[in-house]
Design an enzyme around this catalytic site. Structure first.
Site, PDB file in Angstrom:
ATOM      1  CE  LYS A  86       5.880  -1.392  10.489  1.00 24.48           C
ATOM      2  NZ  LYS A  86       5.029  -0.625   9.595  1.00 24.48           N
ATOM      3  CD  GLU A 122       9.249  -5.971   7.331  1.00 27.55           C
ATOM      4  OE1 GLU A 122       8.951  -4.865   6.833  1.00 27.55           O
ATOM      5  OE2 GLU A 122       9.071  -6.242   8.530  1.00 27.55           O
ATOM      6  CE  LYS A 167      -3.532   2.087   2.950  1.00 28.01           C
ATOM      7  NZ  LYS A 167      -4.449   1.882   4.065  1.00 28.01           N
ATOM      8  CD  GLU A 203      -1.957  -5.075  11.880  1.00 29.67           C
ATOM      9  OE1 GLU A 203      -2.553  -5.464  10.861  1.00 29.67           O
ATOM     10  OE2 GLU A 203      -0.774  -4.714  11.868  1.00 29.67           O
ATOM     11  CG  HIS A 255      -4.571 -36.737  15.511  1.00 34.54           C
ATOM     12  ND1 HIS A 255      -4.704 -38.054  15.868  1.00 34.54           N
ATOM     13  CD2 HIS A 255      -5.585 -36.459  14.667  1.00 34.54           C
ATOM     14  CE1 HIS A 255      -5.750 -38.569  15.238  1.00 34.54           C
ATOM     15  NE2 HIS A 255      -6.308 -37.617  14.508  1.00 34.54           N
ATOM     16  N   GLY A 286      -4.841  -2.251   5.296  1.00 39.91           N
ATOM     17  CA  GLY A 286      -4.067  -3.404   4.815  1.00 39.91           C
ATOM     18  C   GLY A 286      -4.765  -4.732   5.050  1.00 39.91           C
ATOM     19  NE  ARG A 287      -6.453  -4.412  11.231  1.00 41.54           N
ATOM     20  CZ  ARG A 287      -5.794  -3.261  11.348  1.00 41.54           C
ATOM     21  NH1 ARG A 287      -4.681  -3.067  10.664  1.00 41.54           N
ATOM     22  NH2 ARG A 287      -6.233  -2.294  12.135  1.00 41.54           N
TER      23      ARG A 287
HETATM   24  C1  G6Q Z   1      -2.542  -4.031   8.032  1.00 42.98           C
HETATM   25  C2  G6Q Z   1      -1.331  -3.363   8.415  1.00 42.98           C
HETATM   26  C3  G6Q Z   1      -0.067  -4.029   7.932  1.00 42.98           C
HETATM   27  C4  G6Q Z   1       0.306  -3.697   6.497  1.00 42.98           C
HETATM   28  C5  G6Q Z   1       1.745  -4.121   6.250  1.00 42.98           C
HETATM   29  C6  G6Q Z   1       2.177  -3.895   4.833  1.00 42.98           C
HETATM   30  O1  G6Q Z   1      -3.656  -3.638   8.260  1.00 42.98           O
HETATM   31  O2  G6Q Z   1      -1.408  -2.044   8.054  1.00 42.98           O
HETATM   32  O3  G6Q Z   1      -0.083  -5.417   8.083  1.00 42.98           O
HETATM   33  O4  G6Q Z   1      -0.569  -4.331   5.618  1.00 42.98           O
HETATM   34  O5  G6Q Z   1       2.595  -3.437   7.140  1.00 42.98           O
HETATM   35  O6  G6Q Z   1       2.078  -2.549   4.497  1.00 42.98           O
HETATM   36  P1  G6Q Z   1       2.249  -2.094   3.020  1.00 42.98           P
HETATM   37  O7  G6Q Z   1       1.152  -2.704   2.212  1.00 42.98           O
HETATM   38  O8  G6Q Z   1       2.159  -0.603   3.043  1.00 42.98           O
HETATM   39  O9  G6Q Z   1       3.584  -2.582   2.548  1.00 42.98           O
END
Ligand code: G6Q
Length: 537
Positions: free
Chosen positions: A505, A213, A207, A354, A385, A268-269
């Site tokens: 972070k 990462e 996003k 989250e 199990h 994001g989620r």
């Molecule tokens: C989700 C969070 C988080 C996000 C990641 C990736 O709701 O905001 O999990 O999706 O940190 O972020 P980017 O899509 O910006 O790389």
């Protein structure tokens, strides 16, 4: 303390009602009511939701529904669906429901109808997906794409992986899909080990397009590709981006013609049905992707329009609150009896934890009451199990959500009956257990009887559907999205920010140069300083 939830009359009523319910057994609730299973059940949208095996009676449900109403849930739902900036800490609307709104719908964000843009992106995604699926899209050396590598993390990874796994049955089998998320180099290295660069497409899903990462993995991917294909011109044929950040995408060297966008009102989620779902669409094709969106939308409409008492996500949310805030439960098991749903618990972990892992209300006050729950799980029957032991005979109260499908996608002889029999048996065993008397009748030696007793009274919901289809997956995800929303509304917290992931972070960015340069002065606590020194060697 402003307007404390726990000081409201309805909360007090629930507290005193809890006193009368805390020792009531599920067994007695069933023996008192021969039609309990019919009364504590909702059937809608092809979902059979059985919530009769819970420690609730009609009064519990009526009080919980009153709690939802008095929390202004109805108005809050409307505020979300109509694009009000309910994510107040980030001053944003929360419009993932617009991602699955049929074309022709009007949903305004800042006075602009967002639906046409959503459909325009979906059409571009469909065109691109079809070009990859048909082999028409050629890589730099003229070969068709055979491998798709999604690079993203968190919300830009968990949804795509989960959906790919869940809908693999519907996927095109001559394409290979890999998902790289971890900054651990092993993740990337293993993902591409057996791939040829000239047949590989990287989808950089981010996003913000600034996540450490993802950008590190994306740069490594570019180097890996250029090591084989040499020319920078290859980038345009082998990299596409899914992002809200055009500037960073073109700065990375990806042509913005190959960028699929979404907006900041998609968290994001909550983004697996936005352009972040590009890998899903390539795997299952645009028609199935649209079926999935339709499933999401059906659940959106159910949530928005169904009275609270018959509203599946609302009842799920209220049961959660009942256990978390009154029984003191701290965990919730997600137990899908379908192997394709193996990543579903991990996906829900982010969605729920989250979102509602917050200890401060919208007013900035400490809640003082528990919010959120630890979500986890594995597909049945595997979990039986291993950790089910604790659910049956441990000391923690662990409400469970079971998922089953009447029809298997791979109907091998006997398997499906065995699978479903196990799911149904688990709910039964958890609720009704096995008394010392029953165990004794089996001739078990006296000293072993306590070990073989199952107390029962352990609550579970069972969700039954016909088949695992894209539409049903959409309904399942939307159902939890809205349950999370409902809980957030009642707890008066903001399910749509994630400030809690920031501190680590920031500290990591400080430590990176300290690991790279042995001369750097360390001013952390004693433990952290020593860990850094140990790494430096
Ligand atoms: C989700 C969070 C988080 C996000 C990641 C990736 O709701 O905001 O999990 O999706 O940190 O972020 P980017 O899509 O910006 O790389």
């Amino acid at each position: 303390m402003k307007n404390q939830l726990t000081e409201t009359p309805i909360w007090k009523l629930l507290e005193s009602h809890f006193q009368s319910m805390k020792n009531t057994t599920i067994k007695s609730l069933f023996s008192d009511d021969a039609t309990r299973a019919e009364r504590f059940r909702i059937e809608d949208l092809g979902i059979y939701f059985d919530y009769s095996k819970h420690r609730v009676n009609a009064e519990t449900l009526s009080l919980l529904c009153r709690l939802a109403k008095e929390s202004g849930l109805g108005e809050k739902i409307e505020a979300m669906f109509t694009g009000e900036k309910i994510n107040i800490t980030e001053n944003r609307a929360v419009l993932h429901t617009a991602l699955r709104a049929p074309s022709g719908t009007t949903i305004l964000a800042d006075g602009v109808n967002v639906v046409p843009e959503v459909h325009e992106v979906l059409e571009r995604m469909a065109g691109f997906s079809n070009a990859i699926r048909s082999g028409e899209w050629k890589g730099y050396t003229g070969k068709s794409i055979r491998n798709i590598v999604n690079i993203g993390i968190g919300g830009s990874d968990l949804g795509p992986v989960m959906a790919y796994e869940a809908l693999k049955f519907y996927s095109l089998r001559n394409l290979t899909f890999r998902f790289v998320s971890n900054i651990d180099g092993s993740d990337f290295a293993e993902a591409v080990k057996d791939l040829q660069a000239d047949e590989t497409l990287f989808i950089i899903s981010s996003k913000t397009f600034t996540t450490l990462e993802t950008m590190t993995n994306a740069r490594t991917a570019r180097t890996w590709l250029l090591d084989q294909l040499v020319s920078d011109e290859a980038i345009a044929r082998h990299f596409v981006a899914v992002s809200t950040n055009e500037k960073e995408v073109s700065g990375f060297g990806i042509d913005t013609c190959n960028m699929f966008g979404f907006r900041d009102w998609v968290g994001g989620r909550y983004s697996m049905d936005s352009a972040i779902g590009l890998s899903t669409m390539i795997a299952i094709g645009p028609d199935h992707f649209h079926d999935m969106l339709d499933g999401f939308h059906q659940m959106d409409m159910h949530f928005r329009n169904t009275p609270i008492e018959r509203n599946i996500p609302v009842i799920m949310a209220l049961l959660g609150i009942w256990y978390i805030d009154f029984f003191g439960a701290q965990t919730q098991a997600i137990l899908p009896y379908d192997n394709y749903l193996r990543r579903f618990p991990a996906y829900l972990q982010q969605l729920t934890m989250e979102s509602n892992g917050k200890h401060v209300t919208l007013d900035g006050e400490t809640t003082g009451y528990p919010t959120g729950s630890v979500y986890w799980g594995e597909p049945g029957t595997n979990g039986q199990h291993s950790f089910y032991q604790m659910i049956h005979q441990g000391t923690l109260l662990i409400p469970c959500d079971f998922f089953g499908f009447r029809t298997s996608l791979n109907p091998l002889p006997l398997h499906q009956d065995y699978l479903m029999a196990n799911m149904i048996a688990q709910g039964e065993a958890l609720a009704f257990g096995k008394t010392a008397e029953d165990v004794g009748k089996e001739g078990v030696p006296e000293n072993l009887i306590p070990h073989k007793v199952f107390e029962g009274n352990r609550p579970s919901s069972t969700f039954f559907m016909e088949k695992l289809t894209p539409a049903n997956l959409g309904k399942m995800v939307a159902m939890y999205e809205h349950a999370v929303f409902t809980q957030g509304a009642i707890w008066r917290i903001n399910p749509f920010d994630q400030m809690g992931v920031e501190l680590g972070k920031v500290l990591a960015m400080k430590i990176i140069p300290e690991l790279q340069d042995n001369r750097k002065w360390l001013d952390h606590d004693n433990s952290t300083n020593n860990l850094i020194k140990y790494y430096r060697g």
